[in-house]
Design an enzyme around this catalytic site. Structure first.
Site, PDB file in Angstrom:
ATOM      1  N   GLU A 123      10.566  -4.588   4.574  1.00  0.00           N
ATOM      2  CA  GLU A 123      10.670  -5.978   4.130  1.00  0.00           C
ATOM      3  C   GLU A 123      10.364  -6.096   2.638  1.00  0.00           C
ATOM      4  OE1 GLU A 123       8.997  -4.902   6.765  1.00  0.00           O
ATOM      5  OE2 GLU A 123       9.052  -6.330   8.438  1.00  0.00           O
ATOM      6  N   LYS A 153       0.840  -1.205   0.000  1.00  0.00           N
ATOM      7  CA  LYS A 153       0.000   0.000   0.000  1.00  0.00           C
ATOM      8  C   LYS A 153       0.872   1.251   0.000  1.00  0.00           C
ATOM      9  CE  LYS A 153      -3.616   2.172   2.783  1.00  0.00           C
ATOM     10  NZ  LYS A 153      -4.564   2.007   3.888  1.00  0.00           N
ATOM     11  N   HIS A 190      -4.908 -33.753  17.455  1.00  0.00           N
ATOM     12  CA  HIS A 190      -3.765 -34.507  17.965  1.00  0.00           C
ATOM     13  C   HIS A 190      -2.727 -33.586  18.580  1.00  0.00           C
ATOM     14  CE1 HIS A 190      -5.194 -38.149  15.828  1.00  0.00           C
ATOM     15  NE2 HIS A 190      -5.750 -37.222  15.065  1.00  0.00           N
ATOM     16  N   GLY A 225      -4.930  -2.163   5.102  1.00  0.00           N
ATOM     17  CA  GLY A 225      -4.083  -3.266   4.636  1.00  0.00           C
ATOM     18  C   GLY A 225      -4.709  -4.632   4.878  1.00  0.00           C
ATOM     19  N   ARG A 226      -5.216  -4.847   6.095  1.00  0.00           N
ATOM     20  CA  ARG A 226      -5.757  -6.177   6.431  1.00  0.00           C
ATOM     21  C   ARG A 226      -7.145  -6.412   5.849  1.00  0.00           C
ATOM     22  NH1 ARG A 226      -5.026  -2.849  10.447  1.00  0.00           N
ATOM     23  NH2 ARG A 226      -6.659  -2.179  11.870  1.00  0.00           N
ATOM     24  N   GLU A 269      -5.114  -7.264  15.064  1.00  0.00           N
ATOM     25  CA  GLU A 269      -4.623  -5.938  14.685  1.00  0.00           C
ATOM     26  C   GLU A 269      -5.770  -4.919  14.750  1.00  0.00           C
ATOM     27  OE1 GLU A 269      -1.545  -6.056  11.608  1.00  0.00           O
ATOM     28  OE2 GLU A 269      -2.561  -4.365  10.687  1.00  0.00           O
ATOM     29  N   LYS A 318       7.543  -0.708  12.189  1.00  0.00           N
ATOM     30  CA  LYS A 318       8.193  -0.334  10.934  1.00  0.00           C
ATOM     31  C   LYS A 318       9.374   0.606  11.175  1.00  0.00           C
ATOM     32  CE  LYS A 318       4.338  -1.128   7.822  1.00  0.00           C
ATOM     33  NZ  LYS A 318       3.462  -0.664   6.771  1.00  0.00           N
TER      34      LYS A 318
HETATM   35  C1  G6Q Z   1      -2.591  -3.983   7.871  1.00  0.00           C
HETATM   36  C2  G6Q Z   1      -1.356  -3.443   8.393  1.00  0.00           C
HETATM   37  C3  G6Q Z   1      -0.106  -4.097   7.905  1.00  0.00           C
HETATM   38  C4  G6Q Z   1       0.274  -3.756   6.480  1.00  0.00           C
HETATM   39  C5  G6Q Z   1       1.715  -4.191   6.237  1.00  0.00           C
HETATM   40  C6  G6Q Z   1       2.170  -3.927   4.835  1.00  0.00           C
HETATM   41  O1  G6Q Z   1      -3.678  -3.548   8.119  1.00  0.00           O
HETATM   42  O2  G6Q Z   1      -1.322  -2.076   8.232  1.00  0.00           O
HETATM   43  O3  G6Q Z   1      -0.152  -5.481   8.053  1.00  0.00           O
HETATM   44  O4  G6Q Z   1      -0.585  -4.367   5.577  1.00  0.00           O
HETATM   45  O5  G6Q Z   1       2.535  -3.534   7.146  1.00  0.00           O
HETATM   46  O6  G6Q Z   1       2.079  -2.572   4.517  1.00  0.00           O
HETATM   47  P1  G6Q Z   1       2.245  -2.114   3.032  1.00  0.00           P
HETATM   48  O7  G6Q Z   1       1.161  -2.711   2.225  1.00  0.00           O
HETATM   49  O8  G6Q Z   1       2.169  -0.611   3.062  1.00  0.00           O
HETATM   50  O9  G6Q Z   1       3.592  -2.595   2.562  1.00  0.00           O
END
Ligand code: G6Q
Length: 547
Positions: free
Chosen positions: A212, A206, A384, A267-268, A353, A512
């Site tokens: 990462e 996003k 199990h 994001g989620r 989250e 982050k």
């Molecule tokens: C989701 C969070 C988080 C996010 C990641 C990746 O709601 O904000 O999990 O999706 O940190 O972020 P980017 O899509 O900006 O790389």
């Protein structure tokens, strides 16, 4: 709104809890042969049996009164109407617009977002078709066989979970892979077996700034150069999904190869957007749109159904009942479907989250417990493993069982056994096993009364452990879409009752930034000094050993 604990309905629930806390579901079922039909319902292709809960009609009425006093109905309308209910980020919350199948406009700041949503879906459709039919080829003219999603968190977990779940709908000619961790072993082992000439990277972020993802994308690009020797091949092998076109361009991806989404998509909650491109490439755009349609069906149900027959509302309120009145700190999701093996990981993010918050919407510390710890995993495997603790441990762990009535293989016996195990676990958790029942079993096995007494307590099960059963006919894109949306809305309901903002994630933002100072110190020559002695000591060890 003030804290929910100040509301009259909260007090009524506390009083009611004291009255029924020792009631057993076993007795409730014995007293009421209609309990199953009274406490079960269907919506959007899903069936919910919530009869195995420690509740009465009065419990549900009190919980609905709580929802009313928290103005849940009006909050639902505000979310769907594009109000900026994510007030700490000044954003609307409109994942529902991404799967809006109706012709109705959805306004943000007076502007209809739907034309943009449809434009991106059409762009995805054309792109998926061109990859599938071989019009889009790699830089050496070979067809794309492997798609690698590079993203993390919301830009990884949703697409990964859905892609795994939809294996029976996948195009056999396109394989999907996921790289998320900054740990290089994730990248190295994923790319190792792949042919760069037939691999397409989807860089999904996003913000397009996440450490990462950016680091993995750069290393993937380097791998691609090393493998093909073609510096100019990026355009055929790297596409981006982002809200940040400038950063995408700076990375070297042609904006024509960028799939856009918007800041009102959390994001989620983003798998429904172009972040789902890897899903669409793997299963095709028609199935991707079936996924959206299933979610939309659940959205419409949530938006319009009265609370007494509203599936996300019922699940959300029952979760409040256990979290805040029974003090259940954790909650298990138990899909009886190997294809859903990542569902718990996915829901951990979306629930924890969203509702892992301790500041109320009024800026003050919350005075009630908020989001539970969500955990679980697929049955029958976990029978199990950790089920022992759910059956006989000291914690009360409400659980959701999820199972499709029809399997997708010819091995019908396997599926019958799977479903039988799922139903049997829910029954056993509800009923438990009394000392007398244990004695009868042991006698039948020929054990002497003296020996029986040594074992009887160990073999008793307290029962009265609540669960919901979520059924679907088959695990299809439509039903999976409805299932995910069900949980999204359940989380929303709970966030409203707890009076928290379910849509920000300051803890993620903290993560982050946190490592950046240490990273620069690790790269520098000086001994770090400004930390506590433990952190300083660990950094010192790293500097000595990692040279
Ligand atoms: C989701 C969070 C988080 C996010 C990641 C990746 O709601 O904000 O999990 O999706 O940190 O972020 P980017 O899509 O900006 O790389």
């Amino acid at each position: 709104m003030t804290s929910p604990s100040n509301l009259p309905s909260w007090g009524a629930l506390q009083t009611h809890y004291e009255q029924i806390k020792n009631d057993t579901m076993r007795a409730s079922f014995a007293d009421d042969p209609d309990r199953f039909s009274r406490y079960s319902m269907s919506a959007a292709g899903l069936f919910l049996d919530y009869s195995k809960n420690r509740m009465t009609d009065q419990t549900l009425a009190n919980l609905r009164a709580l929802a009313d006093e928290c103005e849940l109905k009006s909050w639902i309308q505000r979310m769907f109407a594009g109000e900026k209910i994510n007030f700490t980020e000044n954003r609307a919350v409109l994942h529902t617009a991404l799967r809006n199948r109706s012709a109705l406009p959805v306004l943000v700041d007076g502007e209809d977002v739907m034309p943009g949503v449809r434009r991106v879906l059409q762009k995805m459709r054309l792109f998926v078709r061109s990859v599938h039919n071989g019009e889009w080829r790699g830089c050496t003219g070979k067809r794309i066989t492997d798609v690698v999603n590079i993203g993390i968190g919301g830009s990884d977990l949703g697409p990964y979970m859905v892609t795994e779940a939809m294996v029976d709908f996948a195009c056999p000619d396109i394989r999907a892979h996921f790289i998320s961790n900054i740990d290089a072993s994730d990248l190295v082992h994923t790319l190792g077996p792949l042919d760069a000439e037939t691999t397409l990277f989807i860089v999904a972020s996003k913000t397009y700034t996440t450490l990462e993802t950016m680091t993995n994308a750069k290393s993937a690009r380097q791998w691609f150069f090393d493998e093909t020797g073609k510096q100019d091949g990026v355009a055929r092998h790297f596409v981006a999904v982002s809200t940040n076109s400038r950063a995408v361009q700076d990375f070297g991806i042609d904006p024509a190869n960028m799939f856009e989404f918007w800041d009102w998509v959390g994001g989620r909650y983003s798998l429904w957007s172009a972040i789902g491109l890897t899903i669409a490439l793997r299963i095709g755009m028609d199935y991707f749109e079936d996924l959206l349609a299933g979610a939309h069906a659940m959205d419409e149900h949530f938006r319009t159904a009265p609370f007494h027959e509203n599936m996300p509302v019922i699940l959300g309120l029952l979760g409040i009942w256990y979290r805040n009145f029974f003090g259940a700190a954790t909650y298990a999701v138990l899909p009886y479907d190997q294809r859903l093996h990542l569902l718990t990981d996915y829901l951990q993010q979306s629930d924890m989250e969203s509702n892992g918050k301790s500041t109320g919407r009024d800026g003050r510390p919350v005075s009630v417990d908020t989001g539970p710890i969500l955990w679980g995993g697929p049955g029958t495997n976990d029978q199990h493993a950790f089920y022992q603790l759910i059956h006989q441990g000291t914690h009360l762990i409400p659980a959701d069982f999820i199972v499709a009535l029809e399997g997708d293989t010819n091995l019908t016996l396997h599926h019958r056994m799977l479903v039988a195990n799922c139903f049997a676990q829910a029954e056993a958790l509800m009923k438990g096993k009394t000392a007398d029942e244990v004695r009868v079993e042991l006698s039948a096995a020929g054990m002497s009364p003296e020996d029986q007494e040594k074992l009887v307590n160990h073999k008793c099960f307290p029962g009265n452990r609540p669960s919901n059963m979520i059924l679907m006919d088959k695990l299809t894109p439509h039903n999976l879409g409805a299932l995910i949306a069900l949980y999204e809305h359940k989380i929303f309901v709970q966030g409203i009752i707890w009076n928290i903002n379910s849509f920000d994630q300051w803890g993620v933002e903290l993560g982050k930034k946190l490592a950046m100072t240490l990273l620069s110190e690790m790269e520098g020559e000086q001994q770090p000094e400004q930390h506590d002695s433990s952190t300083n000591g660990l950094l010192g060890l790293y500097k000595i050993r990692a040279r």
